[in-house]
Design a protein around this motif. Sequence first.
Motif, short mmCIF file in Angstrom:
data_model
loop_
_atom_site.label_atom_id
_atom_site.label_comp_id
_atom_site.label_asym_id
_atom_site.label_seq_id
_atom_site.Cartn_x
_atom_site.Cartn_y
_atom_site.Cartn_z
N SER A 198 -6.51 19.77 -63.38
CA SER A 198 -5.57 20.01 -62.28
C SER A 198 -6.33 20.02 -60.95
O SER A 198 -5.85 19.51 -59.94
CB SER A 198 -4.88 21.37 -62.46
OG SER A 198 -4.06 21.35 -63.58
N ALA A 199 -7.51 20.61 -60.98
CA ALA A 199 -8.31 20.72 -59.75
C ALA A 199 -8.72 19.34 -59.24
O ALA A 199 -8.69 19.08 -58.03
CB ALA A 199 -9.54 21.58 -60.02
N ALA A 215 -5.84 17.83 -57.54
CA ALA A 215 -5.65 18.50 -56.26
C ALA A 215 -6.66 18.01 -55.22
O ALA A 215 -6.32 17.80 -54.04
CB ALA A 215 -5.75 20.01 -56.43
N GLU A 220 -5.58 14.60 -53.97
CA GLU A 220 -4.44 14.76 -53.05
C GLU A 220 -4.90 15.29 -51.70
O GLU A 220 -4.49 14.81 -50.65
CB GLU A 220 -3.41 15.73 -53.66
CG GLU A 220 -2.57 15.12 -54.76
CD GLU A 220 -1.82 13.88 -54.31
OE1 GLU A 220 -1.05 13.97 -53.34
OE2 GLU A 220 -2.02 12.81 -54.92
N ALA A 221 -5.78 16.28 -51.76
CA ALA A 221 -6.27 16.90 -50.53
C ALA A 221 -7.00 15.89 -49.66
O ALA A 221 -6.80 15.82 -48.44
CB ALA A 221 -7.20 18.06 -50.87
N ASN A 276 -1.23 24.45 -62.11
CA ASN A 276 -0.93 23.07 -61.74
C ASN A 276 -1.59 22.69 -60.41
O ASN A 276 -1.98 23.55 -59.61
CB ASN A 276 0.57 22.80 -61.77
CG ASN A 276 1.32 23.54 -60.68
OD1 ASN A 276 0.92 23.51 -59.52
ND2 ASN A 276 2.39 24.22 -61.06
N PRO A 277 -1.73 21.38 -60.16
CA PRO A 277 -2.45 20.91 -58.97
C PRO A 277 -1.87 21.46 -57.67
O PRO A 277 -2.62 21.76 -56.74
CB PRO A 277 -2.29 19.39 -59.05
CG PRO A 277 -2.08 19.10 -60.49
CD PRO A 277 -1.34 20.27 -61.04
N ASN A 278 -0.54 21.61 -57.61
CA ASN A 278 0.08 22.09 -56.38
C ASN A 278 -0.39 23.48 -55.98
O ASN A 278 -0.55 23.77 -54.79
CB ASN A 278 1.61 22.08 -56.51
CG ASN A 278 2.14 20.68 -56.27
OD1 ASN A 278 1.49 19.85 -55.63
ND2 ASN A 278 3.32 20.41 -56.82
N GLU A 279 -0.58 24.33 -56.98
CA GLU A 279 -1.05 25.70 -56.68
C GLU A 279 -2.42 25.63 -56.01
O GLU A 279 -2.71 26.37 -55.08
CB GLU A 279 -1.19 26.50 -57.97
CG GLU A 279 0.12 26.98 -58.58
CD GLU A 279 -0.11 27.65 -59.92
OE1 GLU A 279 -0.49 28.83 -59.95
OE2 GLU A 279 0.06 26.97 -60.96
N ILE A 280 -3.23 24.72 -56.51
CA ILE A 280 -4.60 24.60 -55.97
C ILE A 280 -4.55 23.97 -54.58
O ILE A 280 -5.23 24.42 -53.65
CB ILE A 280 -5.49 23.79 -56.95
CG1 ILE A 280 -5.51 24.48 -58.33
CG2 ILE A 280 -6.90 23.65 -56.39
CD1 ILE A 280 -6.15 23.68 -59.44
N LEU A 281 -3.69 22.95 -54.46
CA LEU A 281 -3.56 22.25 -53.17
C LEU A 281 -3.06 23.22 -52.09
O LEU A 281 -3.58 23.23 -50.97
CB LEU A 281 -2.60 21.07 -53.34
CG LEU A 281 -2.53 20.07 -52.20
CD1 LEU A 281 -3.89 19.45 -51.92
CD2 LEU A 281 -1.52 18.96 -52.51
N SER A 282 -2.08 24.02 -52.43
CA SER A 282 -1.55 24.99 -51.45
C SER A 282 -2.65 25.94 -50.99
O SER A 282 -2.77 26.25 -49.82
CB SER A 282 -0.44 25.85 -52.05
OG SER A 282 0.48 25.06 -52.70
#
Lengths: 377, 272
Positions: free
Chosen positions: A288-289, A292, A295-296, A365-371
């Motif tokens: 997931s990281a 992320a 995406e970042a 999930n990736p979104n949690e890390i991205l946020s």
Amino acid sequence: MAKKVAFMQGNEAAAHGALYAGCKFFAGYPITPSTEVAEVMSVELPKVGGKFIQMEDEIGAMAAVIGGALTGQKALTATSGPGLSLKQENIGYACITEVPCVIVNVMRGGPSTGMPTGPSQSDVMCAKWGTHGDHPAICLVPASVQELFEETVRAFNLAEKYRTPVMVMPDEIVGHMRERIVFPEPGELEVIDRAKPTVPPEQYKPYDTQFGDVPPLASFGSDYRFHVTGLNKMADGFPTTKAAVVQAEEERQVRKVEANRADIMKWEEYMVDDAEVVVIAFGSTSRSARFAVNEARKQGIKAGLFRLITFWPFPEERLLEISKKVKAFITPEMNLGMCTGVVKGCIEGNAPVHGIFRVDGEPINPNEILSKMKEVK
Amino acid sequence: MAFDYDKYIRPGKLPHIWCPGCGHGIVMKGLIRAIDALSLEKNNTAIVSGIGCASRLPGYMDCCTLHTAHGRAAAFATGVKMARPEMNVILVGGDGDGTAIGGNHFIHACRRNIDMTYIIMNNNIYGMTGGQFSPCTPTGAKASTTPYGNPDPAFDVAKLAIGAGATFVARGTAYHATQIDKLIVEAIQHKGFSVVEILDDCPTTYGRRNKYRSVIEMMNRLKEVAVPVKAAEKMTPEQLEGKILTGVLHKIEKPEYTAEYAKVIERAQAAK
């Protein structure tokens, strides 16, 4: 000839990795989510003349593994959470007697019965501190089916090389996911066998430090007779309470791993060089990281991933170095901060460490890390 | 000519830790004579124990010896025997080690009928930890944790072994020293899991609390309570009251575990 490719589950890959490494003995006790390791071994071991035994409990399984390993064979057990707790007494026995063996512990929620089929990464402290007393700890935390195969091979190598139990700890997601795996050909991956004594039998001492911190280990049933005890012991394996000997032996046992951290430790750095925010993750969470981080980067955030492949020994030195250049670390993990604590302990306050902790059986999930990246960049 | 025990003793590892009057030394001599009678090769013989006074025995023996964790001897030994079935595997230990913390491993070793011999030195007490009661301490007896008399019923080790599936079960006493050799010889020769319970005494932590004034008195008790199984056949229930049967109590043939697993290997390899 084309290489053998399969679509396979992580746990099955761990079993095949063990077979690749030359494992000939398995003793275990069924526990979810690790059972497929035992099931594959029960099918495959007799085909190669190896032995599979389902013991009466986890304690007995670990004991039988040590007994089997002492006859010179490479031995494996597989377990999960509560099973790992039960095995601890005999894992400590393998540590002090310096008997090589491998434990695959597929991490589920805990403590106690916890969440039998829910993923977790909460056994990493148990891998180091579960058994009483001072002892070395080697714990590998693979993140894919392919890597679970390869790291299981490496676990046997490290066990044989350093005469110590080694743990392979996929989280339940890695243990149960199915992925493409390319089987290495025989000889493609290194396979290490324990050093055997070369001295005449009457001169053999199982803990003779004149051969270094990892003395050669003879086998029961060979030309060598020796004594093995869980008591603090002298070079010849017999009990002692002599202060200087006990101190030196305990220090040697820890040193044989600590002095070889560079050989044992393994990690992966992904876009860390210019990163301002570095995610430190392992197992399924690292996948997931990675998503992320990608995406970042697309969104202009200088993010990177530091993926642990060994959890113990922990790559403290490298993280300290990285901590001098980054603005923040993010440590997502399926527990309440075990890795986060270790990271904080080694970076000397150089950067803030932001944990993301889940113990509800849901993957991070990736979104949690991205946020979190957006929040701290 | 006197029997040469030295051949089987590790040089420099004596004196042993056992107290004067303890029966464990008698059992060790019996085991040595049995090993000698059977010409067991020392390199090919593993002696495995758990924790406790009796469990120190392997350290004195010049074989492949394994002193393990409390109660776990049968499980360690199972690993050794399974991995290397050609080895002679002999387990030694006390009643606390074997029937309390080790009870589960004990009954399952019996059930599997794996070809090993387990010598249980039953002195009715935890000796090494200072005389706490064990599952074999007689009801009413005094121990350091039963100061008002033991409320627990006791295990009958031999019956437990038979019930769990052991295919050879014998009982002897430390008083009947020559019988010990014979029972151990027969147990080792038996193909399957064999149990030899040997009643011996702990003058230090049991006798002292239970009014046995001397080692001789304790030994004499063993002499008095023991009745050979053959002799018992001709005795009335009244005559057998308070007596303990000795000799070979149970002997049957059943498939042996490692031999059965060899067949598993054959089947797996044929199907490959």
